[in-house]
Scaffold this motif. Structure first.
Motif, PDB file in Angstrom:
ATOM      1  N   TYR A 166     -15.628 -47.432  36.305  1.00  0.00           N
ATOM      2  CA  TYR A 166     -16.475 -48.274  37.142  1.00  0.00           C
ATOM      3  C   TYR A 166     -16.305 -48.021  38.644  1.00  0.00           C
ATOM      4  O   TYR A 166     -17.257 -48.186  39.409  1.00  0.00           O
ATOM      5  CB  TYR A 166     -16.241 -49.753  36.822  1.00  0.00           C
ATOM      6  CG  TYR A 166     -14.941 -50.316  37.339  1.00  0.00           C
ATOM      7  CD1 TYR A 166     -14.870 -50.899  38.604  1.00  0.00           C
ATOM      8  CD2 TYR A 166     -13.792 -50.291  36.568  1.00  0.00           C
ATOM      9  CE1 TYR A 166     -13.687 -51.422  39.094  1.00  0.00           C
ATOM     10  CE2 TYR A 166     -12.604 -50.819  37.039  1.00  0.00           C
ATOM     11  CZ  TYR A 166     -12.553 -51.377  38.302  1.00  0.00           C
ATOM     12  OH  TYR A 166     -11.387 -51.900  38.770  1.00  0.00           O
ATOM     13  N   CYS A 167     -15.114 -47.608  39.082  1.00  0.00           N
ATOM     14  CA  CYS A 167     -14.911 -47.358  40.518  1.00  0.00           C
ATOM     15  C   CYS A 167     -15.855 -46.267  41.023  1.00  0.00           C
ATOM     16  O   CYS A 167     -16.524 -46.428  42.051  1.00  0.00           O
ATOM     17  CB  CYS A 167     -13.456 -46.976  40.790  1.00  0.00           C
ATOM     18  SG  CYS A 167     -12.282 -48.321  40.534  1.00  0.00           S
ATOM     19  N   GLU A 168     -15.928 -45.165  40.272  1.00  0.00           N
ATOM     20  CA  GLU A 168     -16.813 -44.068  40.666  1.00  0.00           C
ATOM     21  C   GLU A 168     -18.273 -44.448  40.468  1.00  0.00           C
ATOM     22  O   GLU A 168     -19.139 -44.057  41.255  1.00  0.00           O
ATOM     23  CB  GLU A 168     -16.474 -42.804  39.863  1.00  0.00           C
ATOM     24  CG  GLU A 168     -15.085 -42.252  40.142  1.00  0.00           C
ATOM     25  CD  GLU A 168     -14.860 -41.968  41.607  1.00  0.00           C
ATOM     26  OE1 GLU A 168     -15.765 -41.379  42.242  1.00  0.00           O
ATOM     27  OE2 GLU A 168     -13.785 -42.333  42.123  1.00  0.00           O
ATOM     28  N   PHE A 169     -18.550 -45.212  39.428  1.00  0.00           N
ATOM     29  CA  PHE A 169     -19.928 -45.620  39.162  1.00  0.00           C
ATOM     30  C   PHE A 169     -20.445 -46.523  40.280  1.00  0.00           C
ATOM     31  O   PHE A 169     -21.576 -46.358  40.749  1.00  0.00           O
ATOM     32  CB  PHE A 169     -20.024 -46.337  37.816  1.00  0.00           C
ATOM     33  CG  PHE A 169     -21.400 -46.854  37.498  1.00  0.00           C
ATOM     34  CD1 PHE A 169     -22.434 -45.974  37.209  1.00  0.00           C
ATOM     35  CD2 PHE A 169     -21.666 -48.213  37.515  1.00  0.00           C
ATOM     36  CE1 PHE A 169     -23.719 -46.440  36.935  1.00  0.00           C
ATOM     37  CE2 PHE A 169     -22.942 -48.688  37.239  1.00  0.00           C
ATOM     38  CZ  PHE A 169     -23.969 -47.806  36.946  1.00  0.00           C
ATOM     39  N   LEU A 170     -19.635 -47.471  40.724  1.00  0.00           N
ATOM     40  CA  LEU A 170     -20.046 -48.352  41.810  1.00  0.00           C
ATOM     41  C   LEU A 170     -20.280 -47.566  43.098  1.00  0.00           C
ATOM     42  O   LEU A 170     -21.218 -47.826  43.850  1.00  0.00           O
ATOM     43  CB  LEU A 170     -18.986 -49.420  42.055  1.00  0.00           C
ATOM     44  CG  LEU A 170     -18.969 -50.630  41.122  1.00  0.00           C
ATOM     45  CD1 LEU A 170     -17.710 -51.446  41.337  1.00  0.00           C
ATOM     46  CD2 LEU A 170     -20.203 -51.498  41.340  1.00  0.00           C
ATOM     47  N   LYS A 171     -19.435 -46.579  43.343  1.00  0.00           N
ATOM     48  CA  LYS A 171     -19.507 -45.812  44.581  1.00  0.00           C
ATOM     49  C   LYS A 171     -20.742 -44.919  44.611  1.00  0.00           C
ATOM     50  O   LYS A 171     -21.458 -44.857  45.617  1.00  0.00           O
ATOM     51  CB  LYS A 171     -18.243 -44.959  44.725  1.00  0.00           C
ATOM     52  CG  LYS A 171     -18.094 -44.274  46.078  1.00  0.00           C
ATOM     53  CD  LYS A 171     -16.869 -43.371  46.082  1.00  0.00           C
ATOM     54  CE  LYS A 171     -15.604 -44.146  45.747  1.00  0.00           C
ATOM     55  NZ  LYS A 171     -14.401 -43.270  45.753  1.00  0.00           N
ATOM     56  N   ASP A 172     -21.009 -44.218  43.501  1.00  0.00           N
ATOM     57  CA  ASP A 172     -22.132 -43.277  43.457  1.00  0.00           C
ATOM     58  C   ASP A 172     -22.643 -43.191  42.012  1.00  0.00           C
ATOM     59  O   ASP A 172     -22.208 -42.330  41.249  1.00  0.00           O
ATOM     60  CB  ASP A 172     -21.688 -41.901  43.950  1.00  0.00           C
ATOM     61  CG  ASP A 172     -22.860 -40.932  44.120  1.00  0.00           C
ATOM     62  OD1 ASP A 172     -23.938 -41.174  43.527  1.00  0.00           O
ATOM     63  OD2 ASP A 172     -22.700 -39.932  44.856  1.00  0.00           O
ATOM     64  N   PRO A 173     -23.543 -44.087  41.635  1.00  0.00           N
ATOM     65  CA  PRO A 173     -24.015 -44.131  40.239  1.00  0.00           C
ATOM     66  C   PRO A 173     -24.563 -42.807  39.730  1.00  0.00           C
ATOM     67  O   PRO A 173     -24.262 -42.403  38.605  1.00  0.00           O
ATOM     68  CB  PRO A 173     -25.103 -45.217  40.261  1.00  0.00           C
ATOM     69  CG  PRO A 173     -24.711 -46.105  41.390  1.00  0.00           C
ATOM     70  CD  PRO A 173     -24.120 -45.191  42.430  1.00  0.00           C
TER      71      PRO A 173
END
Length: 351
Positions: free
Chosen positions: A215-222
């Motif tokens: 989720y950290c990477e998804f929130l930053k750059d989906p």
């Protein structure tokens, strides 16, 4: 994640429950869906185990890619001496229905069909078999699994259980909410992440799960996070993920997710700010905004005008209050001009 989907999401649970109920009532079904089913093996296992717990007398058999149902069943479920009794003058369905000494009647047949022609052949066979077999006799139960779009015509004796008719955007939201519940973020960020996953990824629940797992990477750059999953991971059934939205498409969907979750927060902040500074605002009304709109009521004054009032000595704010007002005003301006906020800008909001 599969337990969350098939055991906790209401309409996914209802889909399985209704299938199990039909099978236990010895009703044949068409199990239809237009796209990849999430955690297919888990769904099949759950259905079979639920049925076996309440009816262990019938066995499950798997069949796939058979064009001629009668010919296949004659070879697989009839002994040689029984096969010798069959005459082409009688349909296969009528022959099976009139024979009590074959094991076919004691089976749940899970049949995967890959073409519309196969589906038509099986539904015609099953419908005739059920009619000829009649009531109060042990009867085979057929699960005709069909992946395809378009409306299906129900045949007598066969119920259609369509995954697409059970599951909607609501269920995606429920799944993403449950999957995000243990994430170490504020509730506001969890709500945003839920809306973001449901908006950007859409119907592919397994892809949602894979992205929420990082989720950290998804929130930053989906878009980048989805691209990594698509290129480096496979679905639970071994198939490749697919995602056909462009970076521009995703950018717009991020904006939509923020309109649903961030915009109301900005409005709540504005209303709270106005309530706290109502008297000071009222002393300088009416006031005209840079867009030419005149405000006579403090409750109507927008964030841009409130910042203008603060910048020009009409409102006396602490440094913290001023920075918060500026942050919320800038965020609202971006969203109003169809520009999504970065994750850092979302997290800066005082929620």
């Amino acid at each position: 994640m599969e337990q969350i989907w098939w055991e906790k999401v209401p309409n996914a649970v209802a889909f399985i429950s209704d299938i199990v109920e039909n099978l236990l009532n010895e009703k044949s079904i068409i199990l239809s869906y237009s796209g990849e089913l999430p955690w297919y093996s888990c769904m099949v296992r759950t259905i079979k185990e639920s049925v076996k717990q309440k009816n262990s007398s019938k066995r499950f058999e798997n069949v796939s890619d058979i064009q001629n149902p009668g010919d296949h069943l004659l070879k697989e479920f009839c002994k040689p001496e029984k096969r010798a009794e069959y005459r082409p003058s009688k349909s296969y369905a009528k022959f099976f229905a009139g024979s009590d000494d074959i094991v076919l009647h004691g089976r749940y047949l899970w049949i995967k069909v890959s073409t519309k022609e196969q589906l038509d052949s099986w539904t015609n066979f099953v419908s005739e078999y059920i009619k000829e077999r009649g009531k109060n006799k042990e009867t085979a139960v057929f699960i005709l699994e069909w992946m395809g779009s378009g409306n299906l015509q129900a045949k007598k004796g066969i119920k259609i259980c369509s995954f697409d008719e059970y599951v909607s955007e609501y269920d995606r939201i429920v799944f993403c909410t449950l999957a995000s519940s243990s994430v170490g973020e504020r509730s506001f960020i969890k709500n945003y992440m839920t809306e973001l996953a449901a908006n950007v990824i859409g119907n592919d629940i397994e892809l949602c799960a894979a992205c929420l797992g990082n989720y950290c990477e998804f929130l930053k750059d989906p878009y980048a996070a989805i691209s990594i999953v698509v290129h480096e991971q496979v679905r639970s059934d071994g198939a490749d993920y697919s995602f056909d939205k462009s970076a521009d498409d995703v950018n717009h969907l991020i904006w939509l997710a923020q309109i649903k979750t961030v915009y109301p927060v900005l409005e709540e902040y504005r209303e709270d700010f106005v309530q706290r500074h109502s008297s000071a605002i009222a002393r300088h009304l009416p006031i005209t905004s840079s867009y030419g709109e005149t405000y006579d009521d403090p409750n109507d004054v927008e964030l841009g005008t409130l910042k203008y009032m603060a910048d020009n000595g009409m409102l006396y704010l602490s440094a913290k209050e001023y920075e918060s007002l500026k942050t919320n005003k800038d965020a609202r301006n971006k969203l109003s001009h169809l520009t999504p906020l970065s994750l850092e800008e979302v997290k800066e909001l005082d929620v």
